[in-house]
Design an enzyme around this catalytic site. Structure first.
Site, PDB file in Angstrom:
ATOM      1  N   TYR A 102       0.820  -1.217   0.000  1.00 12.46           N
ATOM      2  CA  TYR A 102       0.000   0.000   0.000  1.00 12.46           C
ATOM      3  C   TYR A 102       0.855   1.271   0.000  1.00 12.46           C
ATOM      4  O   TYR A 102       0.796   2.078  -0.936  1.00 12.46           O
ATOM      5  CB  TYR A 102      -0.930  -0.050   1.215  1.00 12.46           C
ATOM      6  CG  TYR A 102      -1.688   1.220   1.534  1.00 12.46           C
ATOM      7  CD1 TYR A 102      -2.340   1.945   0.537  1.00 12.46           C
ATOM      8  CD2 TYR A 102      -1.777   1.675   2.854  1.00 12.46           C
ATOM      9  CE1 TYR A 102      -3.060   3.096   0.844  1.00 12.46           C
ATOM     10  CE2 TYR A 102      -2.497   2.817   3.165  1.00 12.46           C
ATOM     11  CZ  TYR A 102      -3.133   3.531   2.164  1.00 12.46           C
ATOM     12  OH  TYR A 102      -3.831   4.668   2.473  1.00 12.46           O
ATOM     13  N   TYR A 132       4.753  -5.924  17.636  1.00 11.00           N
ATOM     14  CA  TYR A 132       4.844  -5.090  16.428  1.00 11.00           C
ATOM     15  C   TYR A 132       5.570  -3.780  16.743  1.00 11.00           C
ATOM     16  O   TYR A 132       6.564  -3.426  16.091  1.00 11.00           O
ATOM     17  CB  TYR A 132       3.438  -4.801  15.869  1.00 11.00           C
ATOM     18  CG  TYR A 132       3.442  -3.706  14.834  1.00 11.00           C
ATOM     19  CD1 TYR A 132       4.122  -3.871  13.631  1.00 11.00           C
ATOM     20  CD2 TYR A 132       2.798  -2.485  15.068  1.00 11.00           C
ATOM     21  CE1 TYR A 132       4.157  -2.851  12.685  1.00 11.00           C
ATOM     22  CE2 TYR A 132       2.818  -1.472  14.131  1.00 11.00           C
ATOM     23  CZ  TYR A 132       3.512  -1.654  12.937  1.00 11.00           C
ATOM     24  OH  TYR A 132       3.555  -0.642  12.017  1.00 11.00           O
ATOM     25  N   PHE A 169       1.285   7.673  11.945  1.00  9.53           N
ATOM     26  CA  PHE A 169       0.077   7.485  12.733  1.00  9.53           C
ATOM     27  C   PHE A 169      -0.871   6.676  11.833  1.00  9.53           C
ATOM     28  O   PHE A 169      -0.527   5.561  11.477  1.00  9.53           O
ATOM     29  CB  PHE A 169      -0.396   8.829  13.299  1.00  9.53           C
ATOM     30  CG  PHE A 169       0.463   9.202  14.506  1.00  9.53           C
ATOM     31  CD1 PHE A 169       1.846   9.391  14.372  1.00  9.53           C
ATOM     32  CD2 PHE A 169      -0.066   9.255  15.778  1.00  9.53           C
ATOM     33  CE1 PHE A 169       2.663   9.630  15.475  1.00  9.53           C
ATOM     34  CE2 PHE A 169       0.737   9.500  16.897  1.00  9.53           C
ATOM     35  CZ  PHE A 169       2.105   9.684  16.742  1.00  9.53           C
TER      36      PHE A 169
END
Ligand code: UDP
Length: 322
Positions: free
Chosen positions: A12, A141, A169
């Protein structure tokens, strides 16, 4: 022309970055194992199918090319999965990234742009979150990303490898030209899921809790347009090429929107009703995550161009209904 290696350039964020680099006259080589990306999202450059877990693949890649810098987008990003299967996250996000850094050092490639995350901060002590905020990730993560930030400081000191870490963010939206967009499988992010509920692909959107300490009870996040995010990468690269020192910046829009506000704006943008269902909170979701991006704005000479949430959602909707 300068050649940039984009690792994870079929994903993406990476695919939007590749498009932007090409538009800005860089030569681009893309390394991707297509575990989360799509070959048809790579709009140009040289595509190499391969994996950072494979040092031989990296050696050949660096032998064959004369890279001036590397952008690294290839990591696993699901918080919940990282708790269930931390080995997967440490192997890919840490160990394989170390292979990449070592290949850079061996081939004297000096500039590195790293996709970091707000998850390195853990439970926010205050918002907006600035660079000085304490860093205590609450899941593997976030810790995997923080480990690389720390390793990068050592690699700068020892080997002179200069890096800029960009702590995202909530990356959102899609290519304004409509060529690229978000395609995660499974999709877990709010805006694409809301738009799938708008298009009828899903019956409703689940709201994960409405009893948070926020004005409407739903979580507040800082959604930053994918093109603004990529623009910051380009500026960061140019800063390093101009001789800047290593640094880590928080990258957001600086404004928070609640889950309910996102759904309301999506209703306006799409003209669809978008049914909702209130469900339990999702584990590990802080009530508010909003970036203080002042340092990034000043140092990178960068301003978000698509700060308006309706524009972010409109671009995502254009992609969703392509
Ligand atoms: N969210 C939600 N329903 C969904 C997906 C997400 O209510 O189906 C909420 C989630 O709890 C969080 C916000 O939307 O407060 C953004 O979540 P997302 O997964 O997009 O990004 P994150 O903030 O976790 O990186």
């Amino acid at each position: 022309m300068k050649t940039i290696l984009v690792v994870g350039g079929a994903g993406y964020i990476g695919s939007h970055a590749v498009k932007m680099l090409l538009k800005n006259n860089y030569n681009v080589v893309i390394l991707d194992n297509l575990s989360g990306g799509y070959k048809d999202a790579v709009l140009g450059g040289d595509f190499i199918f391969g994996d950072t877990a494979d040092p031989n693949c990296l050696k050949k890649l660096f032998d064959d090319n004369n890279f001036v810098g590397v952008m690294h987008f290839a990591s696993f990003i699901q918080v919940g999965e990282s708790v269930q299967n931390p080995g997967k996250y440490y192997q890919n996000n840490v160990a394989a990234t170390l292979n990449l850094l070592d290949a850079m050092v061996a081939h004297k490639v000096k500039y590195f742009i790293f996709s970091s995350t707000a998850a390195i901060f853990g439970e926010p002590q205050y918002v907006p979150i600035d660079e000085q905020h304490s860093k205590q990730p609450i899941n593997p993560y976030g810790l995997s990303k923080l480990m690389i930030e720390q390793i990068l400081a050592d690699y700068d000191h020892a080997y002179g490898l200069k890096s800029i870490c960009l702590r995202y963010f909530n990356a959102a939206g899609a290519d304004p030209d409509g060529q690229l967009g978000e395609r995660h499988d499974p999709e877990t992010h709010l805006i694409p899921l809301v738009l799938q509920a708008a298009s009828g692909q899903r019956e409703f959107i689940s709201i994960y809790g409405q009893d948070y300490d926020t004005p409407d009870g739903t979580c507040i996040r800082d959604y930053i347009h994918i093109n603004d995010l990529c623009q910051a990468h380009l500026k960061a690269l140019e800063l390093l090429l101009a001789g800047a020192d290593s640094y880590a910046y928080n990258l957001g829009n600086g404004e928070g929107f609640s889950v309910k506000q996102v759904i309301e704006v999506a209703r306006k943008v799409t003209g669809k009703p978008i049914p909702v269902k209130i469900v339990d909170r999702r584990d590990g979701d802080p009530a508010r995550l909003v970036a203080d991006s002042k340092q990034a704005q000043a140092a990178l000479n960068w301003q978000p161009k698509y700060a308006d949430l309706a524009t972010i959602i409109a671009h995502a909707w254009q992609w969703e209904t392509r």
